[in-house]
Scaffold this motif. Structure first.
Motif, PDB file in Angstrom:
ATOM      1  N   ASN A  36      41.114  94.168  45.182  1.00 56.44           N
ATOM      2  CA  ASN A  36      42.205  93.700  46.034  1.00 56.44           C
ATOM      3  C   ASN A  36      42.721  94.861  46.868  1.00 56.44           C
ATOM      4  O   ASN A  36      42.922  95.956  46.350  1.00 56.44           O
ATOM      5  CB  ASN A  36      43.375  93.177  45.192  1.00 56.44           C
ATOM      6  N   GLY A  37      42.911  94.581  48.149  1.00 55.16           N
ATOM      7  CA  GLY A  37      43.501  95.602  49.014  1.00 55.16           C
ATOM      8  C   GLY A  37      42.528  96.664  49.502  1.00 55.16           C
ATOM      9  O   GLY A  37      42.919  97.614  50.169  1.00 55.16           O
ATOM     10  N   ALA A  38      41.237  96.514  49.196  1.00 57.90           N
ATOM     11  CA  ALA A  38      40.265  97.546  49.586  1.00 57.90           C
ATOM     12  C   ALA A  38      39.987  97.553  51.086  1.00 57.90           C
ATOM     13  O   ALA A  38      39.539  98.561  51.639  1.00 57.90           O
ATOM     14  CB  ALA A  38      38.957  97.339  48.828  1.00 57.90           C
ATOM     15  N   LYS A  40      38.588  94.462  52.702  1.00 58.33           N
ATOM     16  CA  LYS A  40      37.533  93.478  52.997  1.00 58.33           C
ATOM     17  C   LYS A  40      37.949  92.511  54.106  1.00 58.33           C
ATOM     18  O   LYS A  40      37.229  92.338  55.091  1.00 58.33           O
ATOM     19  CB  LYS A  40      37.154  92.694  51.728  1.00 58.33           C
ATOM     20  N   SER A  41      39.116  91.886  53.923  1.00 65.86           N
ATOM     21  CA  SER A  41      39.567  90.921  54.945  1.00 65.86           C
ATOM     22  C   SER A  41      39.817  91.630  56.268  1.00 65.86           C
ATOM     23  O   SER A  41      39.562  91.068  57.340  1.00 65.86           O
ATOM     24  CB  SER A  41      40.858  90.230  54.516  1.00 65.86           C
ATOM     25  N   THR A  42      40.316  92.845  56.194  1.00 65.59           N
ATOM     26  CA  THR A  42      40.571  93.615  57.419  1.00 65.59           C
ATOM     27  C   THR A  42      39.274  93.797  58.208  1.00 65.59           C
ATOM     28  O   THR A  42      39.259  93.654  59.436  1.00 65.59           O
ATOM     29  CB  THR A  42      41.177  94.996  57.048  1.00 65.59           C
ATOM     30  N   LEU A  43      38.190  94.065  57.493  1.00 65.97           N
ATOM     31  CA  LEU A  43      36.911  94.260  58.190  1.00 65.97           C
ATOM     32  C   LEU A  43      36.486  92.960  58.882  1.00 65.97           C
ATOM     33  O   LEU A  43      36.092  92.975  60.054  1.00 65.97           O
ATOM     34  CB  LEU A  43      35.834  94.727  57.204  1.00 65.97           C
TER      35      LEU A  43
HETATM   36  P1  ATP Z   1      42.159  91.021  48.887  1.00 67.37           P
HETATM   37  O1  ATP Z   1      40.935  90.900  48.058  1.00 67.37           O
HETATM   38  O2  ATP Z   1      43.383  91.245  48.020  1.00 67.37           O
HETATM   39  O3  ATP Z   1      42.324  89.985  49.923  1.00 67.37           O
HETATM   40  P2  ATP Z   1      41.204  92.943  50.877  1.00 67.37           P
HETATM   41  O4  ATP Z   1      40.146  93.876  50.404  1.00 67.37           O
HETATM   42  O5  ATP Z   1      40.787  91.800  51.694  1.00 67.37           O
HETATM   43  O6  ATP Z   1      42.037  92.449  49.614  1.00 67.37           O
HETATM   44  P3  ATP Z   1      42.911  93.665  53.077  1.00 67.37           P
HETATM   45  O7  ATP Z   1      43.635  92.372  53.169  1.00 67.37           O
HETATM   46  O8  ATP Z   1      41.863  93.948  54.076  1.00 67.37           O
HETATM   47  O9  ATP Z   1      42.279  93.815  51.617  1.00 67.37           O
HETATM   48  O10 ATP Z   1      43.985  94.826  53.062  1.00 67.37           O
HETATM   49  C1  ATP Z   1      43.641  96.222  53.168  1.00 67.37           C
HETATM   50  C2  ATP Z   1      44.924  97.046  53.155  1.00 67.37           C
HETATM   51  O11 ATP Z   1      45.667  96.822  54.345  1.00 67.37           O
HETATM   52  C3  ATP Z   1      45.862  96.725  52.008  1.00 67.37           C
HETATM   53  O12 ATP Z   1      46.413  97.927  51.546  1.00 67.37           O
HETATM   54  C4  ATP Z   1      46.916  95.844  52.617  1.00 67.37           C
HETATM   55  O13 ATP Z   1      48.156  95.984  51.967  1.00 67.37           O
HETATM   56  C5  ATP Z   1      46.968  96.354  54.039  1.00 67.37           C
HETATM   57  N1  ATP Z   1      47.338  95.271  54.970  1.00 67.37           N
HETATM   58  C6  ATP Z   1      46.663  94.114  55.157  1.00 67.37           C
HETATM   59  N2  ATP Z   1      47.258  93.339  56.091  1.00 67.37           N
HETATM   60  C7  ATP Z   1      48.333  94.043  56.518  1.00 67.37           C
HETATM   61  C8  ATP Z   1      49.354  93.807  57.482  1.00 67.37           C
HETATM   62  N3  ATP Z   1      49.383  92.680  58.215  1.00 67.37           N
HETATM   63  N4  ATP Z   1      50.306  94.749  57.627  1.00 67.37           N
HETATM   64  C9  ATP Z   1      50.292  95.898  56.894  1.00 67.37           C
HETATM   65  N5  ATP Z   1      49.348  96.181  55.985  1.00 67.37           N
HETATM   66  C10 ATP Z   1      48.379  95.279  55.789  1.00 67.37           C
END
Ligand code: ATP
Length: 237
Positions: A36-38, A40-43
Motif C-alpha cells: 500500500n502506498g508504494a 502503483k496507482s500513481t504510475l
Molecule cells: P494502494 O495499494 O494502497 O492503492 P499504491 O501503491 O497504489 O497504494 P499510490 O496511491 O500510488 O499507492 O500512492 C503513492 C503515494 O502517493 C502514497 O504515499 C500516497 O499517500 C501518495 N498520494 C497518492 N495520492 C495522493 C494525492 N492525491 N495527494 C497527495 N499524496 C498522494
C-alpha cells in the motif's frame, strides 16, 4: 510498445514516483506488485494522463505521450480501469458501455465490441437494463472492465481488479484477463495487484515497486525464487 523512462511524479512536495522506468512489450501481461502506498496507482494514473510526470519520458508505440491529456491517450489506445470501479451509478449497464466507446465513430465495430463484452461477461448482458449503482461489487468490476474494452484499447491498465471480491469471482476475473490478452486483438495488459500470487500466475513479467522506486524486475519464476519477494508479497516462508 509502452516504455516508461525515468519518470518522477510529485503530489505537491510528496515525491511519489522516483525515477521509475519500465517496459511493456506488445501482447504481454505485466504485473506491478507493491505494498500500500508504494506508488502503483500513481504510475497508472500517470500513464493514462491523469497525472503529469515532472520529467522523464513515456513512449507509446514510439510516440511521446507523457503529459498529454487523458482523452488523447485513450484515443491513441490506452484504457485505464481505476481502482474502486467507478461506474456511472445512475446509468444502465448498457449506457455505461456506450460511454466507453464515446470517442469512436465506427458503428459496426462498436456493435461487435458490445457482443464481445457480453460474451466475456454474460452477467452484464443479463443486467444490461439495470442501473449500475445497484450491481454487486463483482458486477461493477466487470462493467468497469467492459467499459474500458469498449474503447478497443491496445493496452489495458487494470488497477486491483480483484479487490474486495469473493475468491471464486477473483478466479473468474483472472480467467477473463487472460482471455482478453489471448483474444484475437491480443490486448497488452499492465496489471496492479495486491494478490501477488494470482497476478504472477498469469503474468509474463513482473516489476516490484517500493516507496516509489522499482526495486526488482523479472519473470514470475525469477520473482518466486527471490526470498525478498516471497517474504514480503507471497505470504512467504
Ligand atoms: P494502494 O495499494 O494502497 O492503492 P499504491 O501503491 O497504489 O497504494 P499510490 O496511491 O500510488 O499507492 O500512492 C503513492 C503515494 O502517493 C502514497 O504515499 C500516497 O499517500 C501518495 N498520494 C497518492 N495520492 C495522493 C494525492 N492525491 N495527494 C497527495 N499524496 C498522494
Amino acid at each position: 510498445m509502452l516504455k516508461i523512462d525515468n519518470i518522477n511524479v510529485y503530489y505537491g512536495n510528496i515525491h511519489a514516483l522516483k525515477g521509475v522506468s519500465l517496459e511493456i512489450n506488445e501482447g504481454e501481461i505485466v504485473t506491478l506488485i507493491g505494498a500500500n502506498g508504494a506508488g502503483k496507482s500513481t504510475l497508472l494514473k500517470t500513464i493514462s494522463g491523469l497525472l503529469k510526470p515532472k520529467d522523464g519520458e513515456i513512449l507509446f508505440q514510439d510516440q511521446s505521450i507523457g503529459g498529454k491529456v487523458a482523452q488523447t491517450i485513450v484515443k491513441q489506445g490506452i484504457s485505464h480501469v481505476p481502482e474502486g470501479r467507478r461506474v456511472f451509478a445512475n446509468m444502465s449497464v448498457e449506457e455505461n458501455l456506450e460511454l466507453g466507446a464515446y470517442l469512436r465513430k465506427d458503428k459496426k465495430g462498436i456493435k461487435e465490441d458490445f457482443e464481445k463484452v457480453y460474451d466475456l461477461f454474460p452477467r452484464l448482458f443479463e443486467r444490461r437494463k439495470q442501473l449500475s449503482g445497484t450491481l454487486s461489487g463483482g458486477e461493477q468490476q466487470m462493467l468497469a472492465m467492459g467499459r474500458a474494452l469498449m474503447a478497443r484499447p491496445k493496452v489495458l491498465l487494470l488497477d486491483e481488479p480483484s479487490m474486495g471480491l469473493a475468491p471464486l469471482l477473483v478466479k473468474t476475473i483472472f480467467r477473463i484477463i487472460e482471455e482478453i490478452n489471448q483474444s484475437e486483438s491480443g490486448t497488452t495488459i499492465l496489471l496492479i495487484e495486491q494478490n501477488a500470487n494470482m497476478a504472477l500466475s498469469i503474468a509474463d513479467r513482473a516489476y516490484v515497486i517500493e516507496t516509489g522506486k522499482i526495486v526488482l524486475a523479472g519473470t514470475p519464476d525469477e520473482l518466486n525464487e527471490s526470498d525478498q519477494v516471497r517474504l514480503a508479497y507471497l505470504g512467504g516462508y
